[in-house]
Write an enzyme that holds these catalytic residues in place. Sequence first.
Site, PDB file in Angstrom:
ATOM      1  N   LYS A 124       0.932  -1.339   0.138  1.00  0.00           N
ATOM      2  CA  LYS A 124       0.245  -0.035   0.110  1.00  0.00           C
ATOM      3  C   LYS A 124       0.862   1.235  -0.174  1.00  0.00           C
ATOM      4  CE  LYS A 124      -4.299  -1.935   1.392  1.00  0.00           C
ATOM      5  NZ  LYS A 124      -5.502  -2.285   2.405  1.00  0.00           N
ATOM      6  N   ARG A 134      -3.282 -10.110   5.225  1.00  0.00           N
ATOM      7  CA  ARG A 134      -3.534 -10.022   3.976  1.00  0.00           C
ATOM      8  C   ARG A 134      -2.624  -9.705   2.896  1.00  0.00           C
ATOM      9  NH1 ARG A 134      -6.056  -7.114  -0.020  1.00  0.00           N
ATOM     10  NH2 ARG A 134      -7.363  -7.919  -1.338  1.00  0.00           N
TER      11      ARG A 134
END
Length: 278
Positions: A221, A256
């Site tokens: 991210k 995740r």
Amino acid sequence: MRIPGPELEVGGRTLILGVLNVTPDSFSDGGVFLDTAAAVAQARRLVAEGADALDVGGESTRPGSDPVSEAEELRRVLPVVEALAAELRVPLSIDTTKAAVARAALRAGARIVNDVSALEADPEMGRVAADAGAAVILMHRRGPSRTMQDDPRYADVVAEVRDGLAAALQRAERAGVERARTLVDPGFGFGKTAAHNLSLLARLGELAALGRPIVAGLSRKATIGALTGVTAPGARLQGSVAAACIAALHGAALVRVHDVAPTREALAVVDAVRAARG
Ligand code: HH2
């Protein structure tokens, strides 16, 4: 807790939820696994590398992204879920905010609903998950993907995310989802600045007060890019592994991630340290 289907014990060693994006536009791997055969091959690879479950998604939620239609999302994910459910021995999660997509995926063999809107986007979602006896990941976000990064503000991001997730747990219960089937996720990057994400990671342990297993998704991210200076999302490996390890050390039951093998290796060290704490 136990996730049914191919059984998965949550709460022992840190589990890995491998990301399988069947989209043209996901922020780090858009277009790479859009074809069913490519997606199935990637799923096999992720499981061989040690993924404990796979999260199949047909709609990008990256900041600024536009929604896709139900028909298009189904066209992308359903053949993949059908193929994987027949072949793989790990539980499948469907990453969607649409009840119709979740229903079709659950009928095809998925066992987990990963709803980044925490049952808010579609009023039918809770009922669909409850009827199927599915596990549900309730993720915190601020607004839809298109606008969520437009100047998000919190007085205390950790307290507000915790309260938002507590409300989501109540919503799930009202829809008939047993609490024992729920997991919570602070939603790194969903209506949060890098500073918000760092507070959430540093204080992730405070979410344990919710009494449910914590899922953490920081893989590749923008915050990892900002901290490491690595601009290409697909190259943010080391920072992503570090973030997964910190999340696990601070109580995440599931991480995740896109890069399963290196995360698995690093988590072996983290889990040994956790075990040594007693
Ligand atoms: N992050 C993404 C998507 N789904 N679900 C949960 N529970 N937690 C997350 O942090 C999370 C999520 C975004 O990552 P990715 O799927 O790689 O990208 P895109 O949304 O662009 O497909």
